[in-house]
Structures are given as C-alpha cells and as structure tokens.
Design an enzyme around this catalytic site. Sequence first.
Site, PDB file in Angstrom:
ATOM      1  N   ILE A 174       2.509   7.012   0.292  1.00  0.00           N
ATOM      2  CA  ILE A 174       1.434   6.145   0.764  1.00  0.00           C
ATOM      3  C   ILE A 174       0.278   6.120  -0.236  1.00  0.00           C
ATOM      4  O   ILE A 174       0.015   7.094  -0.923  1.00  0.00           O
ATOM      5  CB  ILE A 174       0.939   6.554   2.171  1.00  0.00           C
ATOM      6  CG1 ILE A 174       0.273   7.926   2.158  1.00  0.00           C
ATOM      7  CG2 ILE A 174       2.075   6.504   3.178  1.00  0.00           C
ATOM      8  CD1 ILE A 174      -0.408   8.291   3.466  1.00  0.00           C
ATOM      9  N   CYS A 175      -0.392   4.988  -0.313  1.00  0.00           N
ATOM     10  CA  CYS A 175      -1.512   4.810  -1.234  1.00  0.00           C
ATOM     11  C   CYS A 175      -2.772   5.419  -0.630  1.00  0.00           C
ATOM     12  O   CYS A 175      -3.229   5.000   0.426  1.00  0.00           O
ATOM     13  CB  CYS A 175      -1.725   3.327  -1.511  1.00  0.00           C
ATOM     14  SG  CYS A 175      -3.151   3.005  -2.560  1.00  0.00           S
ATOM     15  N   MET A 176      -3.317   6.419  -1.311  1.00  0.00           N
ATOM     16  CA  MET A 176      -4.564   7.038  -0.869  1.00  0.00           C
ATOM     17  C   MET A 176      -5.578   7.089  -2.006  1.00  0.00           C
ATOM     18  O   MET A 176      -6.602   7.747  -1.897  1.00  0.00           O
ATOM     19  CB  MET A 176      -4.291   8.455  -0.357  1.00  0.00           C
ATOM     20  CG  MET A 176      -3.353   8.506   0.836  1.00  0.00           C
ATOM     21  SD  MET A 176      -3.274  10.110   1.667  1.00  0.00           S
ATOM     22  CE  MET A 176      -2.713  11.213   0.412  1.00  0.00           C
ATOM     23  N   TYR A 229       3.647   3.547  -2.870  1.00  0.00           N
ATOM     24  CA  TYR A 229       4.237   3.704  -4.192  1.00  0.00           C
ATOM     25  C   TYR A 229       5.728   3.965  -4.070  1.00  0.00           C
ATOM     26  O   TYR A 229       6.246   4.215  -2.983  1.00  0.00           O
ATOM     27  CB  TYR A 229       3.577   4.857  -4.942  1.00  0.00           C
ATOM     28  CG  TYR A 229       2.092   4.672  -5.114  1.00  0.00           C
ATOM     29  CD1 TYR A 229       1.585   3.658  -5.920  1.00  0.00           C
ATOM     30  CD2 TYR A 229       1.187   5.490  -4.455  1.00  0.00           C
ATOM     31  CE1 TYR A 229       0.228   3.472  -6.082  1.00  0.00           C
ATOM     32  CE2 TYR A 229      -0.181   5.319  -4.604  1.00  0.00           C
ATOM     33  CZ  TYR A 229      -0.646   4.311  -5.415  1.00  0.00           C
ATOM     34  OH  TYR A 229      -1.994   4.132  -5.562  1.00  0.00           O
ATOM     35  N   LYS A 255       0.828  -1.207   0.000  1.00  0.00           N
ATOM     36  CA  LYS A 255       0.000   0.000   0.000  1.00  0.00           C
ATOM     37  C   LYS A 255       0.861   1.256   0.000  1.00  0.00           C
ATOM     38  O   LYS A 255       0.646   2.196   0.748  1.00  0.00           O
ATOM     39  CB  LYS A 255      -0.951  -0.021   1.184  1.00  0.00           C
ATOM     40  CG  LYS A 255      -1.957  -1.138   1.065  1.00  0.00           C
ATOM     41  CD  LYS A 255      -2.953  -1.134   2.153  1.00  0.00           C
ATOM     42  CE  LYS A 255      -3.916  -2.282   1.937  1.00  0.00           C
ATOM     43  NZ  LYS A 255      -4.718  -2.541   3.083  1.00  0.00           N
TER      44      LYS A 255
END
Length: 178
Positions: free
Chosen positions: A115-117, A110, A108
């Site tokens: 952070i993946c949101m 990149y 989660k």
Amino acid sequence: MVDEVTKKTLSNIPLLKTKASPRDGEQWRQRLKEELQSLIQYVKNNKEADNDWFRLESNQEGTRWWGKAWTIQDMLRYEFDIEFDIPVTYPMSAPEIAIPDLDGKTAKMYRGGKICMTDHFQPLWARNVPRFGIAHALALGLGPWLAVEIPDLIARGIVVHKEKTAPTTTADGSSSTK
C-alpha cells in the site's frame, strides 16, 4: 494537521524507546518486546472501543508478519490478507504493508500489493523514529488506507463481497452465481 480522533488513537498507543533493527541481536529482542507490548495495548484499546479490525502474527524472530485486516462497508465485512517484513533499516524505515489480493487493483499501491503510504505516513514516521512501531504503522498507515481505498474499490466494482460471488443453488437444483 492531525485530527482529534487520530491524536486520541496515538496517545493510547505506547511509544517505543529502543532503536534497533533485526541485525542488532539483543537490542532487537528488546525492541521486539516493546513492539509486542505496543501491539497488545493497541488491540486492547480497539476492542474496548468496539473497533477490532485486524489480527497479526509473526515468525519467531519478529522479522516477518502476516494476518488479516477487515473493514465494514454497507453492513458487510470485507477481509484481506496482510503481510510485511521488517526492513533491515528499521526503525529508520517503516514496514511496507502489503495486501496481495488487491495487487494491481488501485493506483495507490505498489508492486506486490504494497500500500502507498509515502505522502502522508512516511514523513510522520520519519519525524517519530524510533518512537513509532508496528502498531503505529497499522493505526496511521493501513487503517486510513483501508478506510479510503476499500469503499472506492467497492463502489467501482473492483472489490466484491464474497457472499455476492458465492455460488447458490436454485430451486431446480442447479448452481448459479449471485
């Protein structure tokens, strides 16, 4: 879709009015002033609720931000460096918050520790342009990400508390790692 705690948190973070990016000169200065007021109020609210969990500072232009964010797990504080740049398409695009120390340690995230949101936060941001700002990105993006990902990373042994890896001195004077 949004729980009551999130609604309460959001209702206490001032919304922004100015739709400007760092390329917009005087309008950006007005937007930055609104951003800082919103962040100050969010930090104040967190301290009053005994929920202080980050420190943040920026360069003079307000285009580069860095600081620390932390979470408590099993009575231990896990602290991480955070950083992000304001995109040139801001506020149409949310900032991509990075935790460089965790780069590559979870799916989660990149490249570069961002952070993946995308699934949860980005659609909410898009519906609230230009009212959402940095404080909202922290409250609705970074905060929930830390709350979900860090306990999992700890449970899998990927994140270890710094005291558990610190060298200690044994009775005979030699050094070992806990």
